[in-house]
Design a protein around this motif. Structure first.
Motif, PDB file in Angstrom:
ATOM      1  N   HIS A  87       0.819  -1.206   0.000  1.00 45.10           N
ATOM      2  CA  HIS A  87       0.000   0.000   0.000  1.00 45.10           C
ATOM      3  C   HIS A  87       0.856   1.260   0.000  1.00 45.10           C
ATOM      4  CE1 HIS A  87      -4.324  -1.318   0.921  1.00 45.10           C
ATOM      5  NE2 HIS A  87      -3.666  -2.367   0.479  1.00 45.10           N
ATOM      6  N   TYR A  88       1.978   1.199   0.700  1.00 46.43           N
ATOM      7  CA  TYR A  88       2.909   2.330   0.713  1.00 46.43           C
ATOM      8  C   TYR A  88       3.406   2.615  -0.703  1.00 46.43           C
ATOM      9  CZ  TYR A  88       7.094   5.050   1.904  1.00 46.43           C
ATOM     10  OH  TYR A  88       8.062   6.029   1.981  1.00 46.43           O
ATOM     11  N   ILE A  89       3.795   1.547  -1.424  1.00 47.70           N
ATOM     12  CA  ILE A  89       4.291   1.698  -2.792  1.00 47.70           C
ATOM     13  C   ILE A  89       3.187   2.166  -3.728  1.00 47.70           C
ATOM     14  CG2 ILE A  89       5.032   0.327  -4.800  1.00 47.70           C
ATOM     15  CD1 ILE A  89       6.932  -1.148  -2.945  1.00 47.70           C
ATOM     16  N   LYS A  90       2.001   1.613  -3.584  1.00 46.62           N
ATOM     17  CA  LYS A  90       0.881   2.036  -4.440  1.00 46.62           C
ATOM     18  C   LYS A  90       0.635   3.538  -4.315  1.00 46.62           C
ATOM     19  CE  LYS A  90      -1.932  -2.167  -4.885  1.00 46.62           C
ATOM     20  NZ  LYS A  90      -3.267  -2.752  -4.604  1.00 46.62           N
ATOM     21  N   LEU A 127       5.004   1.639 -14.810  1.00 44.67           N
ATOM     22  CA  LEU A 127       3.962   0.658 -15.096  1.00 44.67           C
ATOM     23  C   LEU A 127       4.507  -0.768 -15.044  1.00 44.67           C
ATOM     24  CD1 LEU A 127       1.198  -0.316 -16.044  1.00 44.67           C
ATOM     25  CD2 LEU A 127       1.860   0.303 -18.385  1.00 44.67           C
ATOM     26  N   ILE A 128       5.613  -1.039 -15.726  1.00 43.04           N
ATOM     27  CA  ILE A 128       6.103  -2.423 -15.771  1.00 43.04           C
ATOM     28  C   ILE A 128       6.716  -2.856 -14.437  1.00 43.04           C
ATOM     29  CG2 ILE A 128       6.394  -2.500 -18.271  1.00 43.04           C
ATOM     30  CD1 ILE A 128       9.327  -1.950 -17.942  1.00 43.04           C
ATOM     31  N   ILE A 133       5.844  -5.990  -9.273  1.00 46.73           N
ATOM     32  CA  ILE A 133       5.601  -6.019  -7.826  1.00 46.73           C
ATOM     33  C   ILE A 133       4.298  -6.748  -7.515  1.00 46.73           C
ATOM     34  CG2 ILE A 133       5.124  -4.618  -5.780  1.00 46.73           C
ATOM     35  CD1 ILE A 133       6.894  -2.418  -7.105  1.00 46.73           C
ATOM     36  N   LEU A 134       3.266  -6.472  -8.298  1.00 46.58           N
ATOM     37  CA  LEU A 134       1.926  -7.015  -8.034  1.00 46.58           C
ATOM     38  C   LEU A 134       1.629  -8.265  -8.858  1.00 46.58           C
ATOM     39  CD1 LEU A 134      -0.019  -3.612  -7.991  1.00 46.58           C
ATOM     40  CD2 LEU A 134       1.009  -4.822  -6.060  1.00 46.58           C
ATOM     41  N   ARG A 143       8.024  -8.742  -2.562  1.00 49.35           N
ATOM     42  CA  ARG A 143       8.634  -7.990  -3.656  1.00 49.35           C
ATOM     43  C   ARG A 143       8.569  -6.490  -3.393  1.00 49.35           C
ATOM     44  NH1 ARG A 143       6.108 -11.893  -6.589  1.00 49.35           N
ATOM     45  NH2 ARG A 143       4.383 -10.529  -7.150  1.00 49.35           N
ATOM     46  N   ALA A 144       7.496  -6.041  -2.744  1.00 51.63           N
ATOM     47  CA  ALA A 144       7.383  -4.618  -2.404  1.00 51.63           C
ATOM     48  C   ALA A 144       8.490  -4.208  -1.436  1.00 51.63           C
ATOM     49  CB  ALA A 144       6.009  -4.325  -1.800  1.00 51.63           C
TER      50      ALA A 144
END
Length: 329
Positions: A87-90, A127-128, A133-134, A143-144
């Motif tokens: 969520h932090y990365i998003k 994007l890639i 990550i997801l 991975r995050a």
């Protein structure tokens, strides 16, 4: 300030040769200078044209509306933050994507499509990396965390390079010996990103991975679940790398030349118009796909709001591609 429209100005450029031309920024928009003139009639032979913002009201209207929607999500009712790394990365990547597309707008509406294209490449890379990550829910958090830790390493290496530069020029005010002692401990902190020393090289010669996941941009594009990524890599990444690295193609955005001035000028302008529409469309496409992946952290996120943009973009692209292909391809 997402809804503003500012006067646009063209980049400065020059050309050599008897049948070439160049463009220069003017208060009126674009000034195209005919090199066949003499010094005395210079002002009379400058052909003023409208700037990109005025020449392409449809695409910049779409882009402005799009940015307003995304800005509302990111800076609206806060974030559905759960405390985990995903969520932090998003949240961070969504904010970065918004900032990039704002910058792309400012550049392209001022006729700097080639610089906007370089930032569109950055959107593609976000994007890639987000897709990687997801890739699956089970290991996404792991991975995050790896992505974030590699970011720490990048910040440290940048700081290290700055300190070593200051030491070399005699302007470092700290303890150089202490710095080197601490630097020797860094491989233990980031050992998962260490590469094996090349044959014949000293073991003390530390080599670091070039990415958090061990894949290049091209490899990420090739392993993406979206089969279009490899094609998009060739369109956006390879092409704009030439501009980012100062290759000869940079001249194509500022100089035109040929046997016939008027024909060369027309071909140059046709290429410019197509590039503006194409790269703005790609930027919106990449930004949309990013938010479809990360937008769930924002309470006001509604994918329908940005997906409604596509019919308008498609109409412009079909109109654009019905004419001659880009002359710089």
């Amino acid at each position: 300030m997402t809804g503003e429209r500012r006067p646009a100005r063209r980049q400065h450029a020059c050309c050599v040769g008897p049948q070439g031309g160049w463009r220069a920024g003017t208060k009126e928009g674009i000034g195209v200078l005919d090199p066949r003139m003499t010094i005395g009639d210079k002002e009379e032979r400058i052909q003023h044209e409208r700037a990109a913002l005025e020449r392409h009201p449809e695409i910049f209207s779409i882009l402005g509306d799009y940015i307003d929607v995304v800005n509302k999500w990111v800076h609206g009712e806060g974030v559905n933050y759960t405390g985990n790394s995903v969520h932090y990365i998003k949240t961070g990547l969504a904010t970065r994507a918004l900032n990039l597309i704002r910058s792309i707008r400012l550049l392209t509406e001022n006729d700097h499509w080639e610089d906007g294209a370089i930032l569109t490449r950055s959107l593609f890379e976000i994007l890639i990396n987000t897709e990687e990550i997801l890739r699956d829910d089970v290991s996404a958090e792991e991975r995050a965390q790896c992505y974030l830790k590699f970011g720490e390493l990048q910040k440290y290496l940048n700081r290290k390079n700055t300190i070593e530069y200051d030491i070399q020029r005699g302007s470092f005010s700290g303890d150089a010996n202490l710095f080197r002692e601490l630097d020797a401990q860094v491989p233990l902190r980031f050992k998962e990103f260490l590469l094996k020393s090349r044959r014949g090289k000293s073991k003390n010669n530390v080599r670091w991975a070039n990415s958090w996941c061990g894949k290049t941009v091209k490899e990420l594009a090739n392993v993406s679940k979206n089969p279009m990524r490899a094609h998009q890599y060739r369109i956006i990444y390879s092409f704009t790398s030439n501009f980012a690295h100062g290759g000869p193609i940079v001249l194509s955005s500022v100089i035109f030349h040929g046997e016939d001035f008027e024909q060369s000028k027309a071909e140059f302008e046709s290429s410019e118009e197509k590039n503006i529409v194409e790269f703005v469309s790609l930027a919106i496409s990449f930004c949309t796909e990013i938010f479809l992946l990360v937008g769930d952290v924002f309470p006001e996120f509604d994918p329908g709001e940005i997906l409604a943009t596509w019919p308008r973009i498609r109409e412009l692209l079909l109109k654009d591609r019905a004419s001659t292909p880009r002359s710089d391809e």
